[in-house]
Design a protein around this motif. Sequence first.
Motif, PDB file in Angstrom:
ATOM      1  N   GLU A   1       0.845  -1.187   0.000  1.00 42.89           N
ATOM      2  CA  GLU A   1       0.000   0.000   0.000  1.00 42.89           C
ATOM      3  C   GLU A   1       0.884   1.242   0.000  1.00 42.89           C
ATOM      4  O   GLU A   1       2.032   1.194   0.438  1.00 42.89           O
ATOM      5  CB  GLU A   1      -0.899  -0.010   1.235  1.00 42.89           C
ATOM      6  N   SER A   2       0.345   2.340  -0.482  1.00 43.66           N
ATOM      7  CA  SER A   2       1.099   3.583  -0.474  1.00 43.66           C
ATOM      8  C   SER A   2       0.194   4.731  -0.043  1.00 43.66           C
ATOM      9  O   SER A   2      -1.002   4.734  -0.337  1.00 43.66           O
ATOM     10  CB  SER A   2       1.710   3.870  -1.845  1.00 43.66           C
ATOM     11  N   VAL A   3       0.790   5.685   0.653  1.00 42.51           N
ATOM     12  CA  VAL A   3       0.069   6.860   1.149  1.00 42.51           C
ATOM     13  C   VAL A   3       0.978   8.069   0.982  1.00 42.51           C
ATOM     14  O   VAL A   3       2.179   7.998   1.261  1.00 42.51           O
ATOM     15  CB  VAL A   3      -0.318   6.698   2.635  1.00 42.51           C
ATOM     16  N   THR A   4       0.414   9.172   0.520  1.00 46.18           N
ATOM     17  CA  THR A   4       1.163  10.420   0.433  1.00 46.18           C
ATOM     18  C   THR A   4       0.627  11.406   1.459  1.00 46.18           C
ATOM     19  O   THR A   4      -0.583  11.638   1.534  1.00 46.18           O
ATOM     20  CB  THR A   4       1.052  11.044  -0.973  1.00 46.18           C
TER      21      THR A   4
ATOM     22  N   PRO B   1     -10.623  13.938  11.076  1.00 44.08           N
ATOM     23  CA  PRO B   1      -9.390  14.029  11.864  1.00 44.08           C
ATOM     24  C   PRO B   1      -8.870  12.651  12.245  1.00 44.08           C
ATOM     25  O   PRO B   1      -9.651  11.741  12.528  1.00 44.08           O
ATOM     26  CB  PRO B   1      -9.822  14.821  13.107  1.00 44.08           C
ATOM     27  N   LEU B   2      -7.565  12.515  12.224  1.00 42.62           N
ATOM     28  CA  LEU B   2      -6.928  11.248  12.607  1.00 42.62           C
ATOM     29  C   LEU B   2      -6.276  11.397  13.978  1.00 42.62           C
ATOM     30  O   LEU B   2      -6.726  10.801  14.953  1.00 42.62           O
ATOM     31  CB  LEU B   2      -5.886  10.844  11.563  1.00 42.62           C
ATOM     32  N   VAL B   3      -5.232  12.211  14.062  1.00 45.64           N
ATOM     33  CA  VAL B   3      -4.542  12.460  15.329  1.00 45.64           C
ATOM     34  C   VAL B   3      -4.075  13.913  15.367  1.00 45.64           C
ATOM     35  O   VAL B   3      -3.918  14.548  14.331  1.00 45.64           O
ATOM     36  CB  VAL B   3      -3.315  11.530  15.528  1.00 45.64           C
TER      37      VAL B   3
ATOM     38  N   ASP C   1     -12.513   8.362   2.267  1.00 41.86           N
ATOM     39  CA  ASP C   1     -12.507   7.076   1.577  1.00 41.86           C
ATOM     40  C   ASP C   1     -11.212   6.287   1.765  1.00 41.86           C
ATOM     41  O   ASP C   1     -11.003   5.262   1.121  1.00 41.86           O
ATOM     42  CB  ASP C   1     -12.770   7.278   0.081  1.00 41.86           C
ATOM     43  N   THR C   2     -10.334   6.750   2.655  1.00 41.57           N
ATOM     44  CA  THR C   2      -9.106   5.989   2.938  1.00 41.57           C
ATOM     45  C   THR C   2      -9.482   4.650   3.566  1.00 41.57           C
ATOM     46  O   THR C   2     -10.259   4.617   4.514  1.00 41.57           O
ATOM     47  CB  THR C   2      -8.184   6.762   3.892  1.00 41.57           C
ATOM     48  N   PRO C   3      -8.956   3.539   3.047  1.00 40.70           N
ATOM     49  CA  PRO C   3      -9.321   2.224   3.597  1.00 40.70           C
ATOM     50  C   PRO C   3      -9.103   2.149   5.115  1.00 40.70           C
ATOM     51  O   PRO C   3      -8.080   2.624   5.612  1.00 40.70           O
ATOM     52  CB  PRO C   3      -8.380   1.269   2.852  1.00 40.70           C
ATOM     53  N   LYS C   4     -10.052   1.576   5.801  1.00 39.05           N
ATOM     54  CA  LYS C   4      -9.993   1.528   7.266  1.00 39.05           C
ATOM     55  C   LYS C   4      -8.722   0.859   7.786  1.00 39.05           C
ATOM     56  O   LYS C   4      -8.133   1.347   8.755  1.00 39.05           O
ATOM     57  CB  LYS C   4     -11.232   0.818   7.818  1.00 39.05           C
ATOM     58  N   PRO C   5      -8.262  -0.267   7.183  1.00 37.34           N
ATOM     59  CA  PRO C   5      -7.010  -0.876   7.678  1.00 37.34           C
ATOM     60  C   PRO C   5      -5.820   0.083   7.598  1.00 37.34           C
ATOM     61  O   PRO C   5      -4.960   0.093   8.480  1.00 37.34           O
ATOM     62  CB  PRO C   5      -6.818  -2.084   6.756  1.00 37.34           C
TER      63      PRO C   5
ATOM     64  N   VAL D   1      -6.008   3.418   7.705  1.00 33.76           N
ATOM     65  CA  VAL D   1      -6.232   4.430   8.738  1.00 33.76           C
ATOM     66  C   VAL D   1      -5.813   3.908  10.108  1.00 33.76           C
ATOM     67  O   VAL D   1      -5.133   4.606  10.873  1.00 33.76           O
ATOM     68  CB  VAL D   1      -7.719   4.858   8.772  1.00 33.76           C
ATOM     69  N   GLU D   2      -6.198   2.689  10.406  1.00 34.88           N
ATOM     70  CA  GLU D   2      -5.887   2.126  11.722  1.00 34.88           C
ATOM     71  C   GLU D   2      -4.390   1.903  11.902  1.00 34.88           C
ATOM     72  O   GLU D   2      -3.844   2.120  12.993  1.00 34.88           O
ATOM     73  CB  GLU D   2      -6.655   0.816  11.929  1.00 34.88           C
TER      74      GLU D   2
END
Length: 275
Positions: free
Chosen positions: A28-31, A103-105, A220-224, A226-227
Amino acid sequence: MIHNKQRITTTLMALLSLCWLPAAEASESVTIGSAAMDIPVEMIKRFEPLTHYLSITTGIDVTFKPSPNLAAAMEDLGNNQTQISYLTPVAYLEAHEKYQVVPLVAPTVNGKPSFSLVIAARNPGKIKTPGDLKGKRFAFGDEKALLQKAAVASMGLKAEDFSQIAYLKHYDNIAKAIIAGDFDGGILKDSVALEFKNKGIKIIGTTPPLPSYVFAVRKDTPKPVVEKLKAAFLKLKKQGADAAILQAFDHTYDGFVTVEDKDYDPVRKLIAPFK
Protein backbone atom coordinates in the motif's frame (compact mmCIF):
# COMPACT_ATOMS: atom_id res chain seq x y z
CA MET A 1 15.43 -36.44 -8.04
CA ILE A 2 13.64 -35.00 -11.10
CA HIS A 3 10.59 -34.31 -9.00
CA ASN A 4 12.74 -32.43 -6.44
CA LYS A 5 14.26 -30.26 -9.20
CA GLN A 6 10.81 -29.51 -10.54
CA ARG A 7 9.60 -28.49 -7.08
CA ILE A 8 12.66 -26.22 -6.58
CA THR A 9 12.20 -24.65 -10.02
CA THR A 10 8.51 -24.06 -9.35
CA THR A 11 9.30 -22.43 -5.99
CA LEU A 12 11.96 -20.16 -7.49
CA MET A 13 9.61 -19.07 -10.27
CA ALA A 14 6.93 -18.25 -7.73
CA LEU A 15 9.37 -16.16 -5.67
CA LEU A 16 10.63 -14.34 -8.75
CA SER A 17 7.08 -13.56 -9.83
CA LEU A 18 6.44 -11.94 -6.44
CA CYS A 19 9.54 -9.78 -6.83
CA TRP A 20 8.24 -8.47 -10.15
CA LEU A 21 4.76 -7.57 -8.94
CA PRO A 22 3.84 -3.91 -9.62
CA ALA A 23 4.51 -1.67 -6.62
CA ALA A 24 0.79 -0.94 -6.19
CA GLU A 25 0.13 -4.68 -5.74
CA ALA A 26 3.19 -5.38 -3.62
CA SER A 27 2.39 -2.79 -0.95
CA GLU A 28 0.00 0.00 0.00
CA SER A 29 1.10 3.58 -0.47
CA VAL A 30 0.07 6.86 1.15
CA THR A 31 1.16 10.42 0.43
CA ILE A 32 1.17 12.96 3.25
CA GLY A 33 0.65 16.64 2.51
CA SER A 34 0.98 19.68 4.70
CA ALA A 35 -0.01 23.29 5.01
CA ALA A 36 3.08 25.41 4.39
CA MET A 37 4.57 26.09 7.83
CA ASP A 38 7.99 26.85 6.35
CA ILE A 39 9.81 26.89 3.00
CA PRO A 40 9.51 23.54 1.12
CA VAL A 41 13.09 22.39 1.78
CA GLU A 42 12.61 22.85 5.53
CA MET A 43 9.25 21.08 5.46
CA ILE A 44 10.88 18.11 3.72
CA LYS A 45 13.55 17.99 6.44
CA ARG A 46 10.86 18.06 9.11
CA PHE A 47 8.77 15.30 7.54
CA GLU A 48 11.46 12.90 6.32
CA PRO A 49 12.10 11.16 9.69
CA LEU A 50 8.35 10.93 10.32
CA THR A 51 7.48 9.41 6.94
CA HIS A 52 10.37 6.94 7.28
CA TYR A 53 9.10 5.93 10.73
CA LEU A 54 5.54 5.51 9.47
CA SER A 55 6.71 3.40 6.51
CA ILE A 56 8.76 1.08 8.71
CA THR A 57 6.11 0.80 11.42
CA THR A 58 3.07 0.28 9.19
CA GLY A 59 4.54 -1.51 6.19
CA ILE A 60 2.90 1.17 4.03
CA ASP A 61 4.97 3.18 1.54
CA VAL A 62 4.58 6.67 3.04
CA THR A 63 5.89 9.67 1.11
CA PHE A 64 5.63 13.45 1.58
CA LYS A 65 4.35 16.11 -0.83
CA PRO A 66 4.86 19.71 0.38
CA SER A 67 2.23 22.29 -0.51
CA PRO A 68 3.03 25.96 -1.20
CA ASN A 69 0.09 27.27 0.85
CA LEU A 70 -3.02 26.34 2.85
CA ALA A 71 -5.33 26.31 -0.17
CA ALA A 72 -3.04 23.98 -2.11
CA ALA A 73 -2.76 21.58 0.84
CA MET A 74 -6.55 21.33 1.03
CA GLU A 75 -6.93 20.90 -2.74
CA ASP A 76 -4.27 18.17 -2.81
CA LEU A 77 -6.22 16.28 -0.16
CA GLY A 78 -9.56 16.84 -1.87
CA ASN A 79 -8.21 15.72 -5.27
CA ASN A 80 -6.52 12.62 -3.82
CA GLN A 81 -3.01 13.90 -4.58
CA THR A 82 -2.51 13.27 -0.86
CA GLN A 83 -4.46 10.91 1.35
CA ILE A 84 -3.50 12.44 4.69
CA SER A 85 -2.47 16.01 5.47
CA TYR A 86 -1.11 18.05 8.37
CA LEU A 87 -3.43 21.04 8.61
CA THR A 88 -4.02 24.12 10.69
CA PRO A 89 -7.34 24.08 12.59
CA VAL A 90 -9.01 26.40 10.06
CA ALA A 91 -7.63 24.51 7.06
CA TYR A 92 -9.00 21.32 8.60
CA LEU A 93 -12.45 22.87 9.10
CA GLU A 94 -12.54 24.08 5.49
CA ALA A 95 -11.35 20.71 4.16
CA HIS A 96 -13.90 18.94 6.35
CA GLU A 97 -16.70 21.14 5.01
CA LYS A 98 -15.61 20.87 1.37
CA TYR A 99 -14.25 17.33 1.15
CA GLN A 100 -15.59 15.59 4.28
CA VAL A 101 -12.06 14.77 5.52
CA VAL A 102 -11.89 13.41 9.06
CA PRO A 103 -9.39 14.03 11.86
CA LEU A 104 -6.93 11.25 12.61
CA VAL A 105 -4.54 12.46 15.33
CA ALA A 106 -3.29 15.74 16.76
CA PRO A 107 0.14 16.49 18.26
CA THR A 108 0.46 17.20 21.96
CA VAL A 109 2.52 19.72 23.91
CA ASN A 110 2.97 18.75 27.55
CA GLY A 111 0.47 15.98 26.90
CA LYS A 112 -2.29 18.29 25.61
CA PRO A 113 -3.48 18.70 21.98
CA SER A 114 -3.64 22.48 22.09
CA PHE A 115 -1.66 25.63 21.32
CA SER A 116 -2.09 29.38 21.54
CA LEU A 117 -1.59 32.22 19.11
CA VAL A 118 0.26 35.18 20.58
CA ILE A 119 1.02 38.76 19.73
CA ALA A 120 4.75 39.36 19.96
CA ALA A 121 6.94 42.46 20.03
CA ARG A 122 10.66 43.18 20.24
CA ASN A 123 12.45 42.77 23.56
CA PRO A 124 13.59 45.11 24.95
CA GLY A 125 11.14 47.71 23.72
CA LYS A 126 8.44 50.16 24.79
CA ILE A 127 5.54 48.07 23.46
CA LYS A 128 4.12 46.13 26.40
CA THR A 129 0.45 45.45 25.52
CA PRO A 130 -1.50 44.74 22.32
CA GLY A 131 -3.01 48.23 22.59
CA ASP A 132 0.46 49.76 22.29
CA LEU A 133 0.57 48.47 18.69
CA LYS A 134 -2.14 50.85 17.47
CA GLY A 135 -0.65 53.03 14.76
CA LYS A 136 2.32 50.64 14.44
CA ARG A 137 3.54 48.15 11.82
CA PHE A 138 2.19 44.61 12.13
CA ALA A 139 3.02 41.28 10.46
CA PHE A 140 0.65 38.41 9.76
CA GLY A 141 1.46 35.06 8.14
CA ASP A 142 -0.91 33.90 5.42
CA GLU A 143 -3.42 36.46 4.13
CA LYS A 144 -6.12 33.74 4.13
CA ALA A 145 -5.40 32.58 7.69
CA LEU A 146 -8.68 33.54 9.35
CA LEU A 147 -7.58 32.27 12.75
CA GLN A 148 -4.72 34.78 12.90
CA LYS A 149 -7.08 37.69 12.22
CA ALA A 150 -9.61 36.33 14.71
CA ALA A 151 -6.89 35.91 17.34
CA VAL A 152 -5.72 39.52 16.92
CA ALA A 153 -9.32 40.72 17.15
CA SER A 154 -9.83 38.73 20.34
CA MET A 155 -7.02 40.80 21.86
CA GLY A 156 -8.70 44.08 20.99
CA LEU A 157 -7.06 44.97 17.67
CA LYS A 158 -8.40 45.41 14.14
CA ALA A 159 -6.53 45.58 10.85
CA GLU A 160 -7.31 49.28 10.51
CA ASP A 161 -5.56 49.95 13.83
CA PHE A 162 -2.15 49.40 12.23
CA SER A 163 -0.18 51.87 10.13
CA GLN A 164 1.17 49.06 7.97
CA ILE A 165 0.33 45.38 7.48
CA ALA A 166 2.34 42.68 5.71
CA TYR A 167 1.87 38.95 5.15
CA LEU A 168 5.16 37.14 5.62
CA LYS A 169 3.86 33.56 5.13
CA HIS A 170 5.81 31.77 7.87
CA TYR A 171 6.00 32.36 11.62
CA ASP A 172 9.80 32.26 11.54
CA ASN A 173 9.78 35.12 9.04
CA ILE A 174 7.53 37.16 11.33
CA ALA A 175 9.75 36.61 14.39
CA LYS A 176 12.89 37.57 12.46
CA ALA A 177 11.23 40.67 11.02
CA ILE A 178 10.22 41.85 14.50
CA ILE A 179 13.72 41.27 15.86
CA ALA A 180 15.21 43.16 12.90
CA GLY A 181 12.91 46.11 13.60
CA ASP A 182 11.07 45.82 10.28
CA PHE A 183 7.79 45.46 12.19
CA ASP A 184 6.70 46.53 15.66
CA GLY A 185 4.62 43.43 16.32
CA GLY A 186 3.24 40.28 14.77
CA ILE A 187 1.20 37.15 15.28
CA LEU A 188 3.09 33.97 16.23
CA LYS A 189 2.37 30.44 17.29
CA ASP A 190 3.29 30.16 20.98
CA SER A 191 6.01 27.57 20.32
CA VAL A 192 7.72 29.85 17.79
CA ALA A 193 7.58 32.80 20.20
CA LEU A 194 9.24 30.70 22.88
CA GLU A 195 11.87 29.51 20.42
CA PHE A 196 12.81 33.14 19.69
CA LYS A 197 12.46 34.36 23.27
CA ASN A 198 16.20 34.55 23.87
CA LYS A 199 16.77 36.19 20.49
CA GLY A 200 14.70 39.30 21.13
CA ILE A 201 11.01 38.29 21.12
CA LYS A 202 8.53 38.89 23.94
CA ILE A 203 4.87 37.87 24.22
CA ILE A 204 2.48 40.72 24.95
CA GLY A 205 -0.85 38.99 24.35
CA THR A 206 -2.25 35.48 23.93
CA THR A 207 -5.38 33.56 23.04
CA PRO A 208 -6.81 30.87 25.31
CA PRO A 209 -5.69 27.32 24.37
CA LEU A 210 -6.94 26.34 20.92
CA PRO A 211 -7.28 22.82 19.46
CA SER A 212 -4.04 21.76 17.84
CA TYR A 213 -3.00 21.33 14.25
CA VAL A 214 -4.26 17.98 12.99
CA PHE A 215 -3.44 15.11 10.69
CA ALA A 216 -6.64 14.60 8.70
CA VAL A 217 -7.43 11.80 6.24
CA ARG A 218 -9.71 11.42 3.26
CA LYS A 219 -13.03 9.86 4.15
CA ASP A 220 -12.51 7.08 1.58
CA THR A 221 -9.11 5.99 2.94
CA PRO A 222 -9.32 2.22 3.60
CA LYS A 223 -9.99 1.53 7.27
CA PRO A 224 -7.01 -0.88 7.68
CA VAL A 225 -4.69 1.87 6.39
CA VAL A 226 -6.23 4.43 8.74
CA GLU A 227 -5.89 2.13 11.72
CA LYS A 228 -2.25 1.31 10.93
CA LEU A 229 -1.36 4.98 10.60
CA LYS A 230 -3.23 5.91 13.77
CA ALA A 231 -1.52 3.17 15.79
CA ALA A 232 1.91 4.27 14.53
CA PHE A 233 1.27 7.91 15.44
CA LEU A 234 0.02 6.99 18.91
CA LYS A 235 3.18 4.95 19.58
CA LEU A 236 5.41 8.00 19.04
CA LYS A 237 6.69 9.40 22.33
CA LYS A 238 9.42 11.87 23.16
CA GLN A 239 11.78 9.24 24.46
CA GLY A 240 14.34 6.83 23.07
CA ALA A 241 14.67 6.64 19.30
CA ASP A 242 11.29 8.32 18.82
CA ALA A 243 12.56 11.54 20.38
CA ALA A 244 14.63 12.40 17.31
CA ILE A 245 11.60 11.96 15.04
CA LEU A 246 9.49 14.36 17.10
CA GLN A 247 12.42 16.74 17.54
CA ALA A 248 12.81 17.03 13.78
CA PHE A 249 9.10 17.48 13.18
CA ASP A 250 8.47 20.01 15.97
CA HIS A 251 10.65 20.11 19.07
CA THR A 252 7.70 21.19 21.24
CA TYR A 253 5.65 18.08 20.47
CA ASP A 254 5.76 15.12 22.84
CA GLY A 255 3.30 12.72 21.20
CA PHE A 256 -0.06 12.35 19.49
CA VAL A 257 -3.65 11.69 20.57
CA THR A 258 -6.86 10.93 18.72
CA VAL A 259 -9.24 13.85 18.17
CA GLU A 260 -12.78 14.34 16.87
CA ASP A 261 -14.42 16.95 14.70
CA LYS A 262 -16.30 18.45 17.66
CA ASP A 263 -12.97 19.27 19.31
CA TYR A 264 -12.59 22.06 16.73
CA ASP A 265 -15.88 23.80 17.59
CA PRO A 266 -14.05 26.57 19.56
CA VAL A 267 -12.23 27.53 16.36
CA ARG A 268 -15.48 27.45 14.37
CA LYS A 269 -16.94 29.95 16.84
CA LEU A 270 -13.86 32.19 16.85
CA ILE A 271 -13.60 32.57 13.08
CA ALA A 272 -17.35 32.76 12.34
CA PRO A 273 -17.38 36.61 12.16
CA PHE A 274 -14.53 36.55 9.62
CA LYS A 275 -15.95 34.06 7.13
